[in-house]
Every structure is written in structure tokens, then in C-alpha cells.
Design a protein around this motif. Structure first.
Motif, PDB file in Angstrom:
ATOM      1  N   SER A  35      30.675  48.941  43.621  1.00 16.33           N
ATOM      2  CA  SER A  35      31.920  49.050  42.871  1.00 16.33           C
ATOM      3  C   SER A  35      32.129  50.473  42.354  1.00 16.33           C
ATOM      4  O   SER A  35      31.189  51.257  42.215  1.00 16.33           O
ATOM      5  CB  SER A  35      31.896  48.068  41.693  1.00 16.33           C
ATOM      6  N   MET A  64      33.586  41.099  48.200  1.00 19.28           N
ATOM      7  CA  MET A  64      34.957  40.735  48.547  1.00 19.28           C
ATOM      8  C   MET A  64      34.903  39.875  49.803  1.00 19.28           C
ATOM      9  O   MET A  64      34.066  40.092  50.683  1.00 19.28           O
ATOM     10  CB  MET A  64      35.847  41.967  48.742  1.00 19.28           C
ATOM     11  N   TYR A  79      38.817  40.053  46.065  1.00 20.18           N
ATOM     12  CA  TYR A  79      37.650  40.572  45.351  1.00 20.18           C
ATOM     13  C   TYR A  79      37.048  39.512  44.441  1.00 20.18           C
ATOM     14  O   TYR A  79      37.756  38.652  43.908  1.00 20.18           O
ATOM     15  CB  TYR A  79      38.034  41.792  44.506  1.00 20.18           C
TER      16      TYR A  79
END
Length: 201
Positions: free
Chosen positions: A131, A140, A154
Motif C-alpha cells: 500500500s 485487491m 480493494y
């Protein structure tokens, strides 16, 4: 708690004849035992630590380590045929080497599959993602694929350990709105290791 330490196993017993005991000075014979020492973890031998030779006078029953005896007895002892270090004493080391080889091979095969999957996305694929938020990890899920685009949802959550990503990969955690990427963008995210793993059922 890790249990570790050293132990020994008896490798050979034998007898040396016509020697003079340095304790009782009788012309006698001596019984000997050869022990192999090894280090262990959870009682599994990992690697050998050498041998210990113990001799006992058959007349006075005094025991000696080999280094305590005269050269004549040492020489006769060395003429005896002694087995080498048992393979068993390397068993733990062999297990460790095999485990490393297995994980290396498994990792290599997983990378091959990831490279294949990223080229041909499929609905249901789960991408593990580094991230943008302070080195956190998330996932995701692919929800749609067209000729040139990939649509994903996500995960609602992030986690700080890469190895614990499975804890948040749950169906109920994918409720955020759908995002779209070109296939080239997905390939770029994989190339720069933002997408670092792909799970396909």
C-alpha cells in the motif's frame, strides 16, 4: 520454548588384548566403547561434535579416556577398525537443507505462476499489494476483465506484516468501490513490486 543440547550414542564396543593397565599394572585386556557426540534440537540430531573413547581394564575395572593411556595402548586402539560418524547424526541438518531447498523451489514455482497470471488476469484473482500508506499491505480482487482493462475492488483493511496478509483476505472485506486499470498499468504495478503476489483459486 526450544529444546536443544548435546547427547551421544554408542558407535562401537570392542576389546584390546595383551596390554598393561597403568592402574593395576596387570597384563590384561581392556574393553572399549566409542561414543559419537552430537548436537540436537527437539531431540533431532543436527550435526556431530566428535567422538569419545572410553576404555575399561578387565582386571581392576578402572575406566580411562583414551588420552589418559600410554602410547602402546593408544596404538593398539588405533589399529581397531572404527566406524565413521553415523549418518543419523546429520539427520537434522539434512532436514534443514531439504526444507530450504523445498521453500526455494516452491518460491520459484510461485513466481513463475505469478508471472503467468499477471499476463492473463482472471476474475477472482487476488493481488497482494504494497500500500501507499506507510508500508502497509493490502489486497485487491479482480472483478472484471476486458481486452485492455482490469477492474478490481480493494480490501477495506491494511496490515503491517506481509506474511499476515491472509488474515484480511476475506470476502466480506471487499466493499470499496470498483477501480479500473489498463492491463499495462497492472503489468507496471507488478514490475515495480507494488503487486508482489497473486492468488488464484
Amino acid at each position: 520454548m526450544i529444546f536443544y543440547g548435546t547427547n551421544s550414542s554408542r558407535l562401537k564396543d570392542g576389546q584390546i588384548n595383551n596390554v598393561t593397565c597403568p592402574n593395576c599394572e596387570n597384563q590384561t585386556s581392556m574393553t572399549y566403547s566409542v561414543f559419537g557426540k552430537y548436537a540436537y534440537i527437539y531431540w533431532i540430531p543436527i550435526f556431530p561434535l566428535g567422538k569419545v573413547n572410553v576404555l575399561e581394564c578387565n582386571s581392576c575395572k578402572r575406566t580411562f579416556k583414551l588420552k589418559e593411556l600410554p602410547e602402546q595402548i593408544k596404538h593398539k586402539f588405533e589399529l581397531e577398525k572404527h566406524r565413521g560418524i553415523p549418518i543419523l547424526h546429520f539427520s537434522g541438518l539434512a532436514i534443514i537443507v531439504l526444507a530450504i531447498a523445498f521453500f526455494a523451489y516452491s518460491g520459484s514455482k510461485n513466481k513463475e505462476l505469478d508471472a503467468k497470471y499477471i499476463q492473463a488476469p482472471a476474475i477472482g484473482d487476488v493481488y497482494s499489494v504494497l500500500s501507499d500508506t506507510n508500508g502497509q499491505y493490502t489486497t485487491m480482487k479482480v472483478t472484471g476483465v476486458t481486452n485492455d482493462s482490469v477492474f478490481v475492488v480493494y480490501n477495506d483493511y491494511e496490515i503491517d506484516k506481509r506474511s499476515a496478509i491472509y488474515k484480511i483476505d476475506k470476502k466480506e472485506n471487499y466493499t470499496v468501490y470498483e477501480s479500473g486499470y489498463t492491463k499495462q498499468e497492472i503489468l507496471s504495478l507488478y514490475a515495480d513490486k507494488t503487486i508482489y503476489e497473486i492468488d488464484r483459486e
